[in-house]
Design an enzyme around this catalytic site. Structure first.
Site, PDB file in Angstrom:
ATOM      1  N   ASP A   7      48.674  38.085 -63.189  1.00 60.28           N
ATOM      2  CA  ASP A   7      50.094  37.835 -62.969  1.00 60.28           C
ATOM      3  C   ASP A   7      50.226  36.672 -62.005  1.00 60.28           C
ATOM      4  O   ASP A   7      49.429  36.532 -61.067  1.00 60.28           O
ATOM      5  CB  ASP A   7      50.790  39.077 -62.396  1.00 60.28           C
ATOM      6  CG  ASP A   7      52.301  38.878 -62.296  1.00 60.28           C
ATOM      7  OD1 ASP A   7      52.988  39.096 -63.303  1.00 60.28           O
ATOM      8  OD2 ASP A   7      52.775  38.481 -61.213  1.00 60.28           O
ATOM      9  N   GLU A  41      53.037  34.187 -59.630  1.00 64.03           N
ATOM     10  CA  GLU A  41      54.364  33.910 -59.079  1.00 64.03           C
ATOM     11  C   GLU A  41      54.503  32.396 -59.010  1.00 64.03           C
ATOM     12  O   GLU A  41      53.538  31.681 -58.689  1.00 64.03           O
ATOM     13  CB  GLU A  41      54.541  34.537 -57.696  1.00 64.03           C
ATOM     14  CG  GLU A  41      54.388  36.052 -57.671  1.00 64.03           C
ATOM     15  CD  GLU A  41      55.347  36.776 -58.595  1.00 64.03           C
ATOM     16  OE1 GLU A  41      56.472  36.258 -58.827  1.00 64.03           O
ATOM     17  OE2 GLU A  41      54.992  37.844 -59.120  1.00 64.03           O
ATOM     18  N   HIS A  50      57.467  41.903 -57.905  1.00 68.43           N
ATOM     19  CA  HIS A  50      57.461  40.437 -58.001  1.00 68.43           C
ATOM     20  C   HIS A  50      56.457  39.798 -57.045  1.00 68.43           C
ATOM     21  O   HIS A  50      56.652  38.654 -56.636  1.00 68.43           O
ATOM     22  CB  HIS A  50      58.866  39.865 -57.768  1.00 68.43           C
ATOM     23  CG  HIS A  50      59.846  40.263 -58.826  1.00 68.43           C
ATOM     24  ND1 HIS A  50      59.792  39.804 -60.112  1.00 68.43           N
ATOM     25  CD2 HIS A  50      60.919  41.096 -58.761  1.00 68.43           C
ATOM     26  CE1 HIS A  50      60.780  40.324 -60.814  1.00 68.43           C
ATOM     27  NE2 HIS A  50      61.488  41.110 -60.019  1.00 68.43           N
ATOM     28  N   ASP A  52      52.092  43.384 -59.290  1.00 74.36           N
ATOM     29  CA  ASP A  52      52.497  43.361 -60.692  1.00 74.36           C
ATOM     30  C   ASP A  52      51.293  43.456 -61.628  1.00 74.36           C
ATOM     31  O   ASP A  52      51.364  44.094 -62.687  1.00 74.36           O
ATOM     32  CB  ASP A  52      53.288  42.088 -60.994  1.00 74.36           C
ATOM     33  CG  ASP A  52      54.693  42.132 -60.387  1.00 74.36           C
ATOM     34  OD1 ASP A  52      55.000  43.110 -59.677  1.00 74.36           O
ATOM     35  OD2 ASP A  52      55.470  41.187 -60.634  1.00 74.36           O
TER      36      ASP A  52
END
Length: 583
Positions: A33, A35, A175, A180
């Site tokens: 994952d 960001e 988030h 995540d």
């Protein structure tokens, strides 16, 4: 940056589906994952955090987490969403340092992400920007898989938070990349547990799973257990050992398994699988051999679930007879009668349209039946209006008629230029009168003739050759084919480093013997010969023995001009005719 690795390295992990049917428990998955500062890498958004969890057999074997300095200010709304601030990333490593470390961590794994195009898109874009070759990862998207597995009444959407709640994930998505990724691991395992009772247990099956494949189909997947992972032909056989369906593949096991657990959703195929009792496989040395065997088996068995075998007698030939007063005729088969044939046409209608084109330009007789050398019949209406030389009433001059027949034969088998000029003039006249539909009809008649003539010329270029031996590069050396009169009679793969001449001599000894036969396709179907022609025309093919070259474009040179998609015979009617389709 932190990365926890297991004590022992992971060996033997493949990143492709070459060894299809790998159990999920034997694979290592890297759930990732990211960001970012925005939604588009190409639009200039940057990665601010990596989070990845490596799992195997349901157990976590490693984690990877780091912030990334994007070298730009993080938008305020992103900070509100993720909690990542400029201060947090100011001393973090940059993407040029992080990405190689992540790729090393994920090496040999199947990449997993929730909404994978987003995460993998960022990874690929940054690899490209840094000049790093992108590994050939297989990618699994838990969002896509959830849409296929879960019902609407179970979840209103497939957002990560929704799925994490459904599967009671041990980590709540927030988030942040690692949290995540951990939640996605639990979602992945939850989806796998749903698929297990349905008989879905391999990576290939998961990747192509669809709920439209019925449980009854899945229960029969054991039929594929003995099918080899080699190129060849497969036959589904029914209760009476009758052939239901014939197919071909470069990997038989791969293709056959899709009928039971993957993306095969055609209703007729589901019906066929329900009737199937066993699967017969025929291993072939080369893909071309497999294609040819498929064509032959379909012609022999006419399986009910093969579309190509539904209407085996629809193809037609246009024949110029050999008799005292020759004529044109549409026939279903070729005889050993020294007549001239062109085709095959897609159907009788196309052949009749081509015949009309010839009969309109050349005053050859249109009556049926054989005429004696000295006929004594009454003249027909066509003779009265000058469209037939009228051999039936004995008034036709034999030499004149033979000359016309020679022009018809030349238009069919050699150069149709005279025919093209005549119909071109007719189309021009019709278009000037704004009779575009009539002009288009003549265009289509001419195109039908040209296509058949070109097809016959291509077939003849190969069927007239008594023997050819040709080779093309193969992963293990050279694939070699022996072709006699347009028929594939032997195929094999010559290993690298092998002396070619003795190997080819041995292959020739095993080759099928064929007699020359008659007609444009004397010992094979047109479909088989055209498969061989396409292979001969493919890059890298070399002649080992014999000589073959593509035919001169005598009919083909007119095709583009008079095709139904683009009639460019004359600018005065170009637009009107091009827009017209005659049904």
């Amino acid at each position: 940056m932190t990365a926890q690795q297991p004590a022992t390295s992971i060996e033997g992990i493949q990143s492709t589906f070459d060894d299809l049917g790998q159990p999920l428990a034997d694979l290592t998955f890297c759930v990732v994952d990211l960001e970012t500062t925005g939604g588009s890498a190409r639009g200039g958004s940057k990665i601010t955090e990596f989070g990845a969890v490596k799992v195997r057999g349901g157990e976590v074997v490693g984690e990877f987490q780091t912030l990334v300095n994007p070298d730009e200010s993080i938008p305020a709304f992103i900070t509100v969403l993720t909690g990542i601030t400029d201060a947090m990333v100011i001393n973090a490593p940059r993407i040029a340092e992080v990405l190689p470390s992540f790729l090393e961590f994920a090496h040999g794994c199947v990449l997993v992400a929730h909404n994978a195009p987003f995460d993998v898109g960022f990874l690929k874009h940054n690899a490209s920007e840094l000049g790093i070759p992108w590994p050939r990862f297989q990618v699994l998207d838990t969002a896509v898989l959830a849409r296929r597995v879960l019902l609407r009444d179970e979840v209103p959407n497939v957002k990560l938070a929704t799925l994490a709640h459904l599967f009671r994930a041990s980590t709540t998505p927030n988030h942040r990349a690692l949290s995540d990724a951990r939640a996605t691991v639990d979602v992945l395992h939850g989806l796998f547990e749903r698929l297990g009772p349905l008989g879905v247990s391999t990576l290939e099956e998961v990747s192509s799973y669809t709920s439209r494949v019925t449980p009854a189909q899945r229960k029969k997947r054991y039929l594929a257990d003995q099918v080899p992972a080699k190129p060849g032909v497969y036959l589904f056989r029914g209760p009476n050992d009758d052939v239901l369906y014939v197919g071909t593949s470069r990997n038989l096991r791969s293709r056959v398994r899709t009928y039971f657990t993957a993306s095969e959703t055609r209703s007729r195929m589901g019906e066929m699988v329900g009737l199937a009792q066993r699967i017969e496989s025929v291993v072939c040395a080369t893909p071309l051999e497999a294609q040819v065997r498929e064509v032959r088996l379909i012609a022999r068995h006419r399986p009910p679930y093969n579309r190509r075998s539904k209407f085996p007698n629809q193809k037609a030939w246009l024949k110029l007879t050999r008799e005292p007063w020759p004529r044109l005729s549409v026939v279903r088969s070729i005889l050993d009668d020294d007549a001239d044939y062109i085709g095959p046409f897609r159907g009788r209608g196309a052949a009749e349209e081509a015949m009309v084109a010839l009969q309109d330009v050349f005053p050859i007789r249109q009556c049926t039946g054989r005429l004696p050398v000295r006929p004594r019949r009454s003249a027909c209406a066509l003779a009265e209006i000058g469209h037939c030389l009228s051999p039936c009433d004995g008034t036709a001059d034999r030499d004149t008629y033979d000359t016309v027949v020679g022009e018809v034969r030349r238009a069919m088998t050699a150069d149709p230029a005279t025919l093209v000029v005549a119909i071109d003039e007719r189309m021009t006249g019709l278009s000037r009168l704004q009779r575009y539909e009539d002009a288009a009809r003549w265009r289509d008649r001419l195109a039908a003739l040209l296509q058949a003539a070109h097809r016959t010329q291509r077939l003849r270029s190969l069927t007239d050759e008594a023997e050819l031996v040709a080779a093309a590069p193969h992963d293990e050396g050279w694939e070699v084919h022996v072709i006699r009169h347009g028929r594939l009679v032997a195929a094999g793969v010559m290993p690298r480093g092998t002396a070619p001449q003795p190997w080819v001599d041995t292959l020739l000894v095993t080759a099928e013997s064929v007699s020359p036969g008659f007609g444009p396709v004397p010992v094979a179907t047109a479909e088989e010969t055209e498969l061989i022609l396409r292979w001969l025309e493919s890059p890298g093919v070399r002649m080992v023995r014999g000589a073959w070259r593509a035919p001169l474009a005598s009919a083909a040179r007119h095709l583009e001009r008079f095709s139904s998609d683009a009639s460019r015979a004359d600018p005065s009617f170009q637009d009107g005719v091009r827009r017209t389709r005659v049904k």
